[in-house]
Design a protein around this motif. Sequence first.
Motif, PDB file in Angstrom:
ATOM      1  N   GLY A 149     -53.153 -87.302  10.555  1.00 19.26           N
ATOM      2  CA  GLY A 149     -53.211 -87.477  12.002  1.00 19.26           C
ATOM      3  C   GLY A 149     -52.038 -88.258  12.567  1.00 19.26           C
ATOM      4  N   ALA A 150     -51.268 -88.919  11.720  1.00 22.43           N
ATOM      5  CA  ALA A 150     -50.111 -89.692  12.188  1.00 22.43           C
ATOM      6  C   ALA A 150     -48.989 -88.743  12.605  1.00 22.43           C
ATOM      7  CB  ALA A 150     -49.625 -90.623  11.089  1.00 22.43           C
ATOM      8  N   ALA A 151     -48.244 -89.164  13.609  1.00 20.63           N
ATOM      9  CA  ALA A 151     -47.120 -88.353  14.089  1.00 20.63           C
ATOM     10  C   ALA A 151     -45.934 -89.260  14.393  1.00 20.63           C
ATOM     11  CB  ALA A 151     -47.513 -87.577  15.343  1.00 20.63           C
ATOM     12  N   ILE A 152     -44.750 -88.735  14.156  1.00 22.10           N
ATOM     13  CA  ILE A 152     -43.524 -89.448  14.512  1.00 22.10           C
ATOM     14  C   ILE A 152     -42.885 -88.679  15.658  1.00 22.10           C
ATOM     15  CG2 ILE A 152     -41.234 -90.133  13.739  1.00 22.10           C
ATOM     16  CD1 ILE A 152     -42.431 -90.569  10.965  1.00 22.10           C
ATOM     17  N   ASP A 170     -41.210 -87.890  23.919  1.00 24.95           N
ATOM     18  CA  ASP A 170     -42.551 -87.723  23.347  1.00 24.95           C
ATOM     19  C   ASP A 170     -42.669 -86.462  22.478  1.00 24.95           C
ATOM     20  OD1 ASP A 170     -43.635 -90.072  24.418  1.00 24.95           O
ATOM     21  OD2 ASP A 170     -43.956 -89.094  26.356  1.00 24.95           O
ATOM     22  N   THR A 171     -41.559 -85.786  22.219  1.00 21.04           N
ATOM     23  CA  THR A 171     -41.566 -84.603  21.368  1.00 21.04           C
ATOM     24  C   THR A 171     -41.932 -85.003  19.941  1.00 21.04           C
ATOM     25  OG1 THR A 171     -39.841 -83.569  22.705  1.00 21.04           O
ATOM     26  CG2 THR A 171     -40.149 -82.694  20.487  1.00 21.04           C
ATOM     27  N   VAL A 172     -42.897 -84.292  19.345  1.00 23.29           N
ATOM     28  CA  VAL A 172     -43.309 -84.569  17.969  1.00 23.29           C
ATOM     29  C   VAL A 172     -42.277 -83.980  17.013  1.00 23.29           C
ATOM     30  CG1 VAL A 172     -45.077 -84.183  16.211  1.00 23.29           C
ATOM     31  CG2 VAL A 172     -45.750 -84.617  18.570  1.00 23.29           C
ATOM     32  N   VAL A 173     -41.782 -84.809  16.110  1.00 23.99           N
ATOM     33  CA  VAL A 173     -40.788 -84.373  15.133  1.00 23.99           C
ATOM     34  C   VAL A 173     -41.448 -84.137  13.775  1.00 23.99           C
ATOM     35  CG1 VAL A 173     -38.621 -84.969  13.985  1.00 23.99           C
ATOM     36  CG2 VAL A 173     -38.992 -85.641  16.375  1.00 23.99           C
TER      37      VAL A 173
END
Length: 195
Positions: A149-152, A170-173
């Motif tokens: 569930g973690a996102a960078i 805020d774009t998820v990489v």
Amino acid sequence: MSEVKLAAETRTEFGKGAARRIRREDKVPGVLYEHGMVPIHLTLPGHELLMALRTPNVLLSLDIDGKSNELAIPKAVQRDPLKGHLVHVDLLMVKRGERVVVEIPVVAEGELAPGGNLLEHVLSALSVEAEATTIADQLTVSVQGLTAGAAIHAKDIALPSGVKLAVDEDTVVLQVLAAQAEEPTGEEGEEAAQA
């Protein structure tokens, strides 16, 4: 960022026949674009260009006909889909101190938290604005200990000095996906179905 010197020749012949002749000589046809100027059609040394393009966002110092020395970065590279050799290259002329928008590869390092979770690269490269002569080869991101569930996000990635994001912050990489439970097979599957 590495700077590679290449000898280039201007060309006056165009079309498929001319391009094939150039490639038979182990050279690559290319076009050098400059902001608002007429493009310059070039012939570049094949092997040297191939080696230079192994470095992402390489800065090419082109010695054109032994008369002028121009700086350029790769804009588009076409390869033969079966053999992998270079077919054509588009280059963008840059000046020292000029800012350009490029994509820098994102590299994850570290181990995820135990549990068999998967790391998904939503973006393999991050679009940034940087000075043309100081573009980083890669951006390294630590994923040490991240759980499902973690996102960078783009804003979480440390950028070199003078580099700005060219995408929404805020774009998820990168994101961590939960491990999927395997479906039972064989006798276990039959017993579960009868229960």
